[in-house]
Scaffold this active site. Structure first.
Site, short mmCIF file in Angstrom:
data_model
loop_
_atom_site.label_atom_id
_atom_site.label_comp_id
_atom_site.label_asym_id
_atom_site.label_seq_id
_atom_site.Cartn_x
_atom_site.Cartn_y
_atom_site.Cartn_z
N HIS A 1 -9.80 2.84 0.24
CA HIS A 1 -9.82 2.37 1.62
C HIS A 1 -10.67 1.11 1.66
CE1 HIS A 1 -9.04 3.92 5.91
NE2 HIS A 1 -7.91 3.90 5.25
N HIS B 1 0.82 -1.21 0.00
CA HIS B 1 0.00 0.00 0.00
C HIS B 1 0.85 1.26 0.00
CE1 HIS B 1 -3.75 2.22 0.74
NE2 HIS B 1 -3.04 2.98 1.57
#
EC number: 6.3.5.3
Length: 751
Positions: A105, A54
């Protein structure tokens, strides 16, 4: 003085939990090589979060470099900031710039839907703020499992509430987005949040720690134990069936604190007491310190004992990894610290000097008088692992392309066409989304010109001149699954077209690329092909990529999501009062179709809804036709030639007519040549429908001819309250509306 770093050097054989922190064995060995010793516990924590997928983009960065070949000029001006910065910044004229970006997210929103989605909004807002801009609007693009799946009843309401609560409390209008459903997203919802901000050119800020002796100030919320390893590690692994049990890794948001943080930060900018700024997002303090230092001209020293905590039991490793929200870091000249603190006190925002910029090339962090981190910051923030993952075209690609819709039964008469339209309009993906959008404040701040269910959101930027922007987000996972190169381009074209039909000129894009595991060669092939498609598409359209986000590991077990390259397109309009809206308004207006229609139904809404079929070849892309359509729509809006405009995409002309009619309860009568089914449900690109007052039709026809755009009258707006396709069927708007409004409320009530 005790020195943890020295102890690490003297005890090389101590076992460390590198695997539990998400590192591979070769990555751990590389850290040891970089440092010339084993890492301390704090260093290991820092590398683990910053080298996560990420944060480091280790599987994608070598491919994302392709975007760098695109022009840094937009149709309206230069890119002032781009890939590598917190967000892209685009010159829109009159001394204004706009910064916008989308981020994911996804995994946190499955684990804890409300907080996962809420903190996704909060994080992207701080990215925009960090560029020196005032955030002025948000959008959200959501994907869920089947609407009737049991877990969707948990995830969907929680995500929508989280997006709405956070944005509404911040006082930011939510002006657009998407909500779609597919079985592949069960267990892996997509929550992609976009924020847009406005600034004057001279107010642009960058995240670079420069000037030895300048102070490092941390301000905003206190640091707690929420979100440890949240976005950084949670979003860098594939879920198993127990993924929803990882609640401690999800951040907890406080939008009221963020509102104070926004106003405080903007006043700090105005006071001229900030030389650089960085938000705390994924990886928390590890990210903010290492990225600021790596981008600067020296090093940094930090005393972690000065970090203000709300949980005093946290270990130093946990402080470094915490992803507590509503926090920022600023670089401040020593002579400006007092003024900085005064502004923070005014807004009731806590602040503390935690370190300073040094003239070395090390990031040094102390805790309780011991040096617990001593690393080259670039190795943490920039020079992490880079993987050239294996790529393999799908072995079944030939079978997929051969499995077309040609053999599927098609409606045989008008009654079946009407029934098909009701079925498509009553499906979850084409159905009414107002259950979602009604929970969002779309008009706060008073500058919203267009919002859901329009094709794009639109905001006024300058009250005196009427200068404004339009934004649309689009992704077609079905087309991208069929052909990742072409499917990504089709997502780009739809987003571009949605902006164009409002009268705005598309100028730049951001992206949020959502895929399965990069360790699967077929997923990696799909990802790389999508990037190639976007690079070629953006070059053809003249829309540079300003930045974006990659989200991998969106799969449960062996089941990956549909490849979902979300494209957010920014458009500029000189006068927002000259915009165009979706709905038919005036009985007697002529209805025209723009663009050419072919028999292109593979991957279509019709194929998916009626036949649960996904196969074949997606529609042919035509960038030249898209640009001609955009040019016509910009002039038509400026001259007031059209009373409505709506792009044609999912569901084709049939859905476009239905949505335009339902917007203001106006009927429409059309006459179609050739195969009525193809004419109604094909999803050929570069098409739109417009309504035109009869006195303007001559000028509009000339305009289309000037630009070489295929166009022709197909009918007229009526006040009869029905959709009529002459020679085929008539369908009352009441019946159509009942089918269209039913899917989401019915599913949630039954759940």
């Amino acid at each position: 003085m005790a020195d943890t770093v020295k102890n690490a050097q003297e005890t090389p054989d101590v076992e460390q939990p590198w695997a539990e922190l998400g590192l591979k064995e070769d990555e751990y060995q590389r850290i040891r090589e970089i440092l010339g010793r084993r890492p301390t516990g704090c260093e290991l924590a820092m590398y683990s979060v910053m080298w996560s997928e990420h944060c480091s983009y280790k599987s994608s960065k070598m491919h994302l470099k392709r975007f760098g070949a695109l022009s840094k000029e937009t149709p309206r001006g230069a890119l002032l900031a781009g890939i590598g910065d917190n967000a892209g910044v685009v010159d829109i004229g009159q001394g204004y710039a706009v910064t916008f970006k989308a981020e994911s997210h996804n995994h946190p929103s499955y684990v804890e839907p409300h907080q996962g989605a809420a903190t996704g909004v909060g994080g992207i807002v701080r990215d925009i703020l960090a560029m020196g801009a005032r955030p002025v609007g948000v959008m959200d693009a959501l994907r869920f499992g089947p609407l009737d799946a049991p877990d969707t009843a948990r995830v969907l309401p929680g995500v929508v509430a989280g997006v709405g609560d956070y944005g509404n409390c911040l006082g930011l209008p939510n002006i657009g987005g998407e909500v779609e459903f597919d079985a592949s997203y069960a267990g892996n919802p997509l929550v992609n949040a976009l924020c847009v901000g406005v600034l004057r050119h001279e107010d642009l800020k960058f995240a670079k720690a420069t000037g030895a002796g300048n102070q490092v100030v941390m301000y905003g919320a206190r640091t707690g134990g929420d979100g440890i390893g949240g976005a950084s590690i949670l979003a860098s692994e594939t879920f198993d069936e127990g993924g929803e049990g990882k609640r401690p890794a999800v951040q907890v948001g406080d939008p009221f604190m963020e509102k104070l943080l926004i106003e405080c930060t903007l006043e700090l900018f105005a006071a001229g007491v900030v030389t650089a700024i960085q938000d705390f997002g994924a990886a928390g303090l590890s990210c903010a310190t290492s990225e600021l230092a790596a981008a600067g001209d020296g090093g940094m020293w930090v005393n972690m004992n000065e970090v203000q905590l709300r949980d005093h039991t946290l270990s130093p490793e946990e402080i470094l990894m915490s992803e507590s929200q509503e926090r920022m870091m600023a670089i401040v000249h020593p002579g400006d610290v007092d003024r900085f603190m005064e502004v923070c006190a005014k807004w009731d925002v806590e602040a503390a000097v935690i370190g300073e910029v040094t003239d070395g090339d090390r990031l040094v962090i102390e805790w309780n008088g011991e040096v617990v981190v001593d690393v080259p910051p670039r190795t943490v923030a920039i020079d992490g692992p880079v993987y050239d993952r294996p790529q393999q075209p799908r072995q079944a690609q030939g079978e997929i392309e051969a499995n077309t819709t040609a053999s599927l039964p098609r409606p045989a008469d008008g009654d079946e066409l009407a029934s098909t339209l009701l079925q498509v309009m009553g499906s979850p993906n084409q159905g009414d989304k107002s259950w979602v959008t009604s929970q969002y404040d779309r008009y706060v701040r008073g500058n919203s010109v267009l919002a859901q269910p329009e094709d794009s959101g639109m905001l006024r930027i300058d009250e005196e001149t009427g200068l404004g922007i339009a934004l649309s987000t689009d992704a077609n996972g079905r087309f991208t699954w069929l052909n990742p190169y072409q499917g990504a381009q089709l997502s780009l074209c739809e987003s571009y077209r949605n902006v164009a039909v409002t009268g705005a000129t598309p100028v730049a894009i951001t992206d949020c690329l959502n895929y399965g595991s990069p360790e699967d060669p077929e997923v990696m092939w799909s990802f790389v092909e999508s990037i190639k498609g976007l690079v070629d598409g953006c070059a053809a359209l003249g829309t540079p990529v300003t930045g974006g986000n990659v989200s991998f590991y969106n799969q449960t077990g062996e089941t990956a999501i549909l490849p979902t390259p979300l494209i957010g397109t920014l458009g500029v309009i000189d006068d927002v009062t000259r915009h165009t809206t979706v709905g038919f308004r005036n009985a007697g207006d002529e209805v025209w179709q723009l663009g050419s229609t072919a028999d292109e139904l593979d991957g279509s809404a019709w194929a998916g809804v009626v036949h649960q079929h996904l196969g074949g070849v997606p529609p042919r892309v035509d960038f030249d036709a898209e640009q001609r359509l955009a040019a016509v729509m910009a002039v038509a809006a400026r001259e007031g030639l059209v009373t409505s405009a709506h792009d044609l995409s999912a569901g084709g002309l049939a859905v476009g007519l239905a949505e335009s009619a339902l917007r203001y309860d106006m009927g429409v009568r059309v006459r179609l040549e050739g195969d009525a089914f193809v004419g109604l449900f094909s999803e050929s690109v570069a098409r739109a429908i417009v309504s035109i007052a009869p006195e303007n039709s001559g000028r509009f026809a000339d305009l289309c001819a000037e630009h070489g755009l295929a166009a022709g009258r197909i009918g007229e707006v009526t006040d009869i309250g029905e959709i009529e396709v002459e020679g085929q069927f008539s369908l009352g708007l009441d019946e159509l509306r009942a089918a269209w409004e039913a899917p989401i409320p019915s599913a949630l009530v039954l759940a």
